[in-house]
Design a protein around this motif. Structure first.
Motif, short mmCIF file in Angstrom:
data_model
loop_
_atom_site.label_atom_id
_atom_site.label_comp_id
_atom_site.label_asym_id
_atom_site.label_seq_id
_atom_site.Cartn_x
_atom_site.Cartn_y
_atom_site.Cartn_z
N SER A 131 2.84 3.53 7.19
CA SER A 131 1.62 4.29 7.52
C SER A 131 0.84 4.69 6.28
O SER A 131 -0.28 5.20 6.38
CB SER A 131 1.98 5.55 8.32
N GLN A 132 1.41 4.50 5.09
CA GLN A 132 0.71 4.89 3.86
C GLN A 132 1.39 4.20 2.67
O GLN A 132 2.41 3.53 2.83
CB GLN A 132 0.75 6.40 3.66
N HIS A 157 5.97 9.60 12.18
CA HIS A 157 5.19 10.80 12.55
C HIS A 157 3.68 10.57 12.52
O HIS A 157 2.97 11.15 13.32
CB HIS A 157 5.51 11.95 11.58
N SER A 158 3.21 9.76 11.58
CA SER A 158 1.77 9.70 11.28
C SER A 158 1.08 8.62 12.11
O SER A 158 0.66 7.57 11.58
CB SER A 158 1.58 9.43 9.79
N ASN A 217 11.48 -0.08 3.98
CA ASN A 217 10.67 0.66 3.00
C ASN A 217 10.62 2.16 3.29
O ASN A 217 10.34 2.96 2.39
CB ASN A 217 9.25 0.07 3.03
N TYR A 254 18.28 11.28 -3.13
CA TYR A 254 17.37 10.13 -3.03
C TYR A 254 17.88 8.95 -3.85
O TYR A 254 17.99 7.82 -3.36
CB TYR A 254 15.98 10.58 -3.49
N1 LIG Z 1 6.13 6.25 -4.84
C1 LIG Z 1 6.85 5.90 -5.89
O1 LIG Z 1 6.53 6.21 -7.07
C2 LIG Z 1 8.10 5.07 -5.69
C3 LIG Z 1 8.87 4.71 -6.82
C4 LIG Z 1 10.00 3.92 -6.63
C5 LIG Z 1 10.35 3.51 -5.36
N2 LIG Z 1 9.59 3.87 -4.30
C6 LIG Z 1 9.98 3.40 -2.97
O2 LIG Z 1 8.91 2.67 -2.41
C7 LIG Z 1 8.88 2.88 -0.99
C8 LIG Z 1 7.52 3.37 -0.58
O3 LIG Z 1 7.22 4.55 -1.32
P1 LIG Z 1 5.87 5.39 -0.97
O4 LIG Z 1 5.61 6.28 -2.12
O5 LIG Z 1 4.82 4.45 -0.51
O6 LIG Z 1 6.43 6.25 0.28
P2 LIG Z 1 5.74 7.49 1.04
O7 LIG Z 1 4.30 7.59 0.66
O8 LIG Z 1 6.61 8.68 0.86
O9 LIG Z 1 5.78 7.01 2.57
C9 LIG Z 1 6.97 7.02 3.28
C10 LIG Z 1 6.78 6.28 4.59
O10 LIG Z 1 8.02 6.38 5.32
C11 LIG Z 1 7.73 6.74 6.65
N3 LIG Z 1 8.87 7.42 7.25
C12 LIG Z 1 9.42 8.61 6.91
N4 LIG Z 1 10.47 8.90 7.72
C13 LIG Z 1 10.57 7.85 8.57
C14 LIG Z 1 11.45 7.55 9.64
N5 LIG Z 1 12.43 8.40 10.01
N6 LIG Z 1 11.28 6.38 10.33
C15 LIG Z 1 10.28 5.53 9.99
N7 LIG Z 1 9.41 5.76 8.98
C16 LIG Z 1 9.56 6.91 8.28
C17 LIG Z 1 6.48 7.60 6.57
O11 LIG Z 1 5.80 7.58 7.81
P3 LIG Z 1 5.53 8.93 8.67
O12 LIG Z 1 4.54 9.73 7.88
O13 LIG Z 1 5.01 8.45 9.97
O14 LIG Z 1 6.86 9.63 8.77
C18 LIG Z 1 5.70 6.86 5.48
O15 LIG Z 1 4.97 5.80 6.06
C19 LIG Z 1 10.01 3.85 -0.67
O16 LIG Z 1 11.18 3.15 -0.26
C20 LIG Z 1 10.26 4.54 -2.01
O17 LIG Z 1 11.55 5.05 -2.13
C21 LIG Z 1 8.48 4.64 -4.44
#
Ligand SMILES: NC(=O)c1ccc[n+]([C@@H]2O[C@H](COP(=O)([O-])OP(=O)(O)OC[C@H]3O[C@@H](n4cnc5c(N)ncnc54)[C@H](OP(=O)(O)O)[C@@H]3O)[C@@H](O)[C@H]2O)c1
Length: 250
Positions: free
Chosen positions: A14-15, A38-39, A90, A157
């Protein structure tokens, strides 16, 4: 030859990175399932944006930590679209989103329920139908945090992310007989739309001091690794590290 459109399920799309990866897989011709928990509005917008660009996308709600919901999602995808060819695990709980009322134990369970249990449940449902989906792909999203010491608040995490590498290697071995590959994508800091809101400008500059290239990666730069993992049929059980030199491959 199958004439059905191949299906890619991206959890947590969703984002952020998930939404970007959904767009990229739609550009490759996949029917994309934009999963969320949720979103609803955001996920529907991501799917609508893909359709407006000529792609094929459907937003589908499923809490990946909920076993019966995951079983039902895969059964529905089998029934409606002939199953899942590419699974991208993801979804995550943001390591900075802990609520004050969450105890250490509650927080641990919360983080691992989505990032690890959710990925495990989705891998298992994918495996249930695997023999019908030769040449399929699983990509598990980890983090460079899996391989380095972490601040106290990020330990749950980072532990969930390290365990994801074990899922990858185990499912890679189990599914090789169907020519299905399973790999890990391990990003460093990503410049998502929420990055500055999450860590602030000062936090961003501090993080960049630990990154050899001195900046966060764009979602598209990380999604390049997904495209590689989806298009290559001879790499399995491996990790694609894209982190600007923040850590080096273990
Ligand atoms: N951002 C970074 O700097 C970074 C760095 C290293 C690795 N990563 C990895 O890259 C991936 C994406 O990161 P991001 O920053 O784009 O993540 P994010 O913005 O935190 O988004 C998380 C996503 O997970 C969904 N989600 C949460 N709980 C859920 C559930 N129970 N079932 C299904 N969906 C669920 C959320 O949707 P809802 O809002 O609908 O719950 C949202 O779409 C993740 O695996 C993260 O660990 C990120």
């Amino acid at each position: 030859m199958e004439d059905r459109k191949r299906v890619a399920l991206i959890t947590g799309a969703s984002q952020g990175l998930g939404a970007c990866m959904a767009r990229r897989l739609a550009e490759l011709g996949f029917r994309v399932i934009v999963n969320y928990a949720h979103s609803t509005g955001r996920a529907e917008n991501v799917a609508a944006g893909i359709r407006e660009s000529g792609g094929d996308a459907t937003a589908m709600r499923c809490d990946v930590s909920d076993e019966s919901a995951v079983i039902a999602l895969f059964a529905e995808l089998e029934e409606r679209f002939g199953g899942v060819d590419v699974l991208v695990n993801n979804a995550r709980i943001d390591p900075l989103s802990r609520r004050p009322e969450e105890t250490d134990g509650m927080w641990w369970d919360h983080v691992l329920s989505v990032g690890l249990r959710g990925a495990y449940l989705c891998c298992n449902e994918f495996t249930r139908y695997a023999e019908h989906h030769r040449n399929g792909r699983i990509v598990n999203v980890s983090s460079c945090r899996a391989h380095r010491p972490n601040e106290l608040e990020s330990i749950a995490y980072a532990t969930s992310k390290l365990a994801v590498h074990c899922l990858t290697r185990s499912y890679a071995a189990a599914l090789a007989k169907y020519a299905i590959t399973v790999n890990t994508l391990a990003p460093g800091m990503i410049a998502t739309e929420n990055m500055i809101k999450r860590i602030g400008l000062d936090g961003y500059e501090e993080e960049c001091r630990h990154i050899a290239l001195g900046r966060a990666g764009s979602c598209d730069e990380i999604a390049d690794g997904l495209v590689w993992a989806v298009q290559n049929g001879f790499m399995t059980g491996e990790t694609i590290n894209i982190n600007g030199g923040q850590t080096y491959a273990p």
